[in-house]
Design a protein around this motif. Structure first.
Motif, PDB file in Angstrom:
ATOM      1  N   ALA A  84      -7.297   4.013  -8.814  1.00 49.88           N
ATOM      2  CA  ALA A  84      -7.970   2.750  -8.513  1.00 49.88           C
ATOM      3  C   ALA A  84      -9.188   3.025  -7.649  1.00 49.88           C
ATOM      4  O   ALA A  84      -9.260   4.038  -6.945  1.00 49.88           O
TER       5      ALA A  84
ATOM      6  N   GLN B 232     -11.859   0.558  -5.206  1.00 46.17           N
ATOM      7  CA  GLN B 232     -12.325  -0.737  -4.688  1.00 46.17           C
ATOM      8  C   GLN B 232     -11.610  -1.922  -5.342  1.00 46.17           C
ATOM      9  O   GLN B 232     -12.222  -2.906  -5.751  1.00 46.17           O
ATOM     10  N   GLY B 233     -10.278  -1.807  -5.449  1.00 49.78           N
ATOM     11  CA  GLY B 233      -9.484  -2.910  -5.964  1.00 49.78           C
ATOM     12  C   GLY B 233      -9.406  -3.005  -7.469  1.00 49.78           C
ATOM     13  O   GLY B 233      -8.768  -3.912  -7.999  1.00 49.78           O
ATOM     14  N   ARG B 234     -10.011  -2.069  -8.181  1.00 48.80           N
ATOM     15  CA  ARG B 234      -9.979  -2.089  -9.643  1.00 48.80           C
ATOM     16  C   ARG B 234      -9.226  -0.873 -10.156  1.00 48.80           C
ATOM     17  O   ARG B 234      -9.513   0.261  -9.764  1.00 48.80           O
TER      18      ARG B 234
ATOM     19  N   GLN C 167      -2.983  -4.136 -11.833  1.00 52.12           N
ATOM     20  CA  GLN C 167      -4.291  -4.648 -11.449  1.00 52.12           C
ATOM     21  C   GLN C 167      -4.158  -5.759 -10.418  1.00 52.12           C
ATOM     22  O   GLN C 167      -4.906  -5.810  -9.441  1.00 52.12           O
ATOM     23  N   ASP C 168      -3.194  -6.646 -10.599  1.00 53.74           N
ATOM     24  CA  ASP C 168      -2.977  -7.726  -9.633  1.00 53.74           C
ATOM     25  C   ASP C 168      -2.618  -7.165  -8.262  1.00 53.74           C
ATOM     26  O   ASP C 168      -3.102  -7.647  -7.229  1.00 53.74           O
TER      27      ASP C 168
ATOM     28  N   SER D  71      -3.359  -4.144  -7.108  1.00 56.30           N
ATOM     29  CA  SER D  71      -4.522  -3.443  -6.560  1.00 56.30           C
ATOM     30  C   SER D  71      -5.504  -4.418  -5.925  1.00 56.30           C
ATOM     31  O   SER D  71      -6.050  -4.159  -4.845  1.00 56.30           O
ATOM     32  N   GLU D  72      -5.724  -5.552  -6.566  1.00 55.41           N
ATOM     33  CA  GLU D  72      -6.640  -6.543  -6.016  1.00 55.41           C
ATOM     34  C   GLU D  72      -6.108  -7.164  -4.730  1.00 55.41           C
ATOM     35  O   GLU D  72      -6.878  -7.533  -3.841  1.00 55.41           O
TER      36      GLU D  72
ATOM     37  N   PRO E 188      -9.082  -2.817  -0.528  1.00 57.20           N
ATOM     38  CA  PRO E 188      -9.828  -1.939  -1.433  1.00 57.20           C
ATOM     39  C   PRO E 188      -9.917  -0.518  -0.880  1.00 57.20           C
ATOM     40  O   PRO E 188     -10.084  -0.313   0.315  1.00 57.20           O
TER      41      PRO E 188
END
Length: 405
Positions: free
Chosen positions: A202, A204-206, A248-249, A251-252, A256
């Motif tokens: 990952a 920066q949150g992506r 993904q959820d 990580s967000e 980040p």
């Protein structure tokens, strides 16, 4: 760096032997600037390839690791502090904060280490089991009345399934809580079902990429002397796609990070289609997860992570996907003496690691990654891979002769 300014050092806190992690080959651009703080057991191997190696006894639990890093920051210009194991993540982050060194700081690290903060951060975006910090025994019993037995008791800052217990009544719960520090314990709802893990990178949150796998047995199987296995799902499997979205959820929802590997564990609750968050970490998974990822992606994820931490070019975002599916099996030691071990192995085994020399006595396993034998295998799809893993488990049970206590 301005013209004429002396290059700073790269401080690395890392206890894994050079035979497993050849840091000098991974980081040739900065090898002459590396100061390595490592375990006494690994120090000699690294002294052959690095000029500056500091050895620390009892590395995971010794505050001298932090003392050496602080001293380097006090007396030298430290450009980066690099680490890669769970026992270093938080203490190295705190050193970075003290000396304003780039990289993950303590607030970020705690979200990936402290299971209370972690679950608080993700509970608004994904399902989580019920959880609480038991301030009193009465509050824990009330929690049990709400969610039912059994319950899971675990350390907030633990890893490798160490210290995780499943309790089935108030008496067992009382005994578990009595022996644990009040500031490092969490009680959770038990979620029956299948456990999956999602591994990837990952930034920066992506989520850059991820691979979903199903555990065969559970991460607590070692407590019963059973093997732990894992099989990668087929990419077209709808559940694999749901798990990728789940990752993904998560990580967000968390802080980040720079380019960082992650290891996420998810429950698929029995009798429902619901996914529940278990926990996650900003590192590569344990056991043989790193090996199966390398087979699947063509990259060594730890190498790319270390290069990213050093500020060097890396290819963490460029997997070369294999058409095969890969899995692993971890066989824990029993409590007793391993008398003999057969040498032949199934044809579909890609790599077999033996951690025993019979006759050898063992005291059983202390964590999910403790093994007497581990292996990696493959299959053209998930179904064939699982068949091969079950065949490997049957073979492993026949290959070892034990005298148990």
């Amino acid at each position: 760096m301005s013209s004429g300014q002396e290059a700073g050092i790269i401080a690395i806190a890392h206890r894994v032997p050079v035979s497993v992690t050849p840091l000098h080959e991974w980081l040739p651009e900065v090898a002459d600037r590396v100061v390595l703080v490592t375990s006494t057991e690994s120090a000699d191997g690294y002294r052959a390839v690095f000029d500056h190696v500091i050895a620390v006894d009892d590395y995971p639990d010794n505050d001298a690791v932090v003392d050496h890093l602080d001293e380097l920051c006090r007396t030298r210009r430290v450009e980066r502090i690099v680490c890669g194991t769970e026992d270093d993540t938080l203490r190295v982050a705190r050193v970075r904060d003290r000396w304003n060194v780039p990289g993950m700081g303590a607030d970020q690290a705690l979200l990936f280490r402290d299971k209370l903060r972690m679950k608080d951060a993700v509970s608004d975006v994904v399902r989580t089991p019920g959880y609480m910090v038991p301030r009193t025994m009465e509050s824990a019993v009330e929690f049990a009345a709400r969610f039912g037995w059994p319950l899971v008791v675990k350390p907030r800052l633990g890893y490798g399934s160490r210290g995780v217990a499943v309790v089935r009544d108030a008496s067992s719960l009382r005994d578990e809580l009595a022996g644990r520090p009040a500031d490092d314990v969490l009680v959770e709802e038990f979620v029956p079902g299948t456990v999956y893990h999602v591994d990837g990178f990952a930034h920066q949150g992506r989520v850059i990429w991820s691979v979903a796998s199903r555990y065969l047995n559970t991460c607590l199987s070692w407590q019963d002397g059973e093997s732990l296995g894992s099989a990668q799902l087929d990419s077209e499997d709808p559940l694999a796609q749901r798990l990728a979205s789940f990752a993904q959820d998560v990580s967000e929802a968390l802080s980040p990070t720079d380019t960082t590997p992650f290891h996420l564990e998810v429950f698929h609750r029995s009798g429902t289609d619901d996914l529940y968050f278990c926990e996650t970490a900003a590192r590569t998974g344990g056991g043989r997860i790193l090996d199966v990822l390398e087979h699947a992606t063509g990259m060594n994820c730890v190498r790319e992570w270390y290069r990213a931490q050093c500020g060097l070019s890396q290819r963490a975002a460029l997997p070369r996907w294999s058409s095969q599916r890969f899995g692993f099996l971890l066989v824990p030691p029993r409590k007793g003496t391993l008398l003999s071990l057969l040498e032949e192995q199934p044809d579909h085994v890609l790599d077999l690691s033996l951690n025993a020399s019979p006759p050898q006595r063992f005291g059983g396993a202390a964590a999910s990654t403790d093994t007497v034998m581990s292996l990696v295998t493959q299959g053209e799809n998930n179904r064939r891979l699982q068949d091969n893993l079950h065949a490997c488990a049957d073979w492993a049970s026949r290959a070892m002769e034990w005298e148990t206590e």
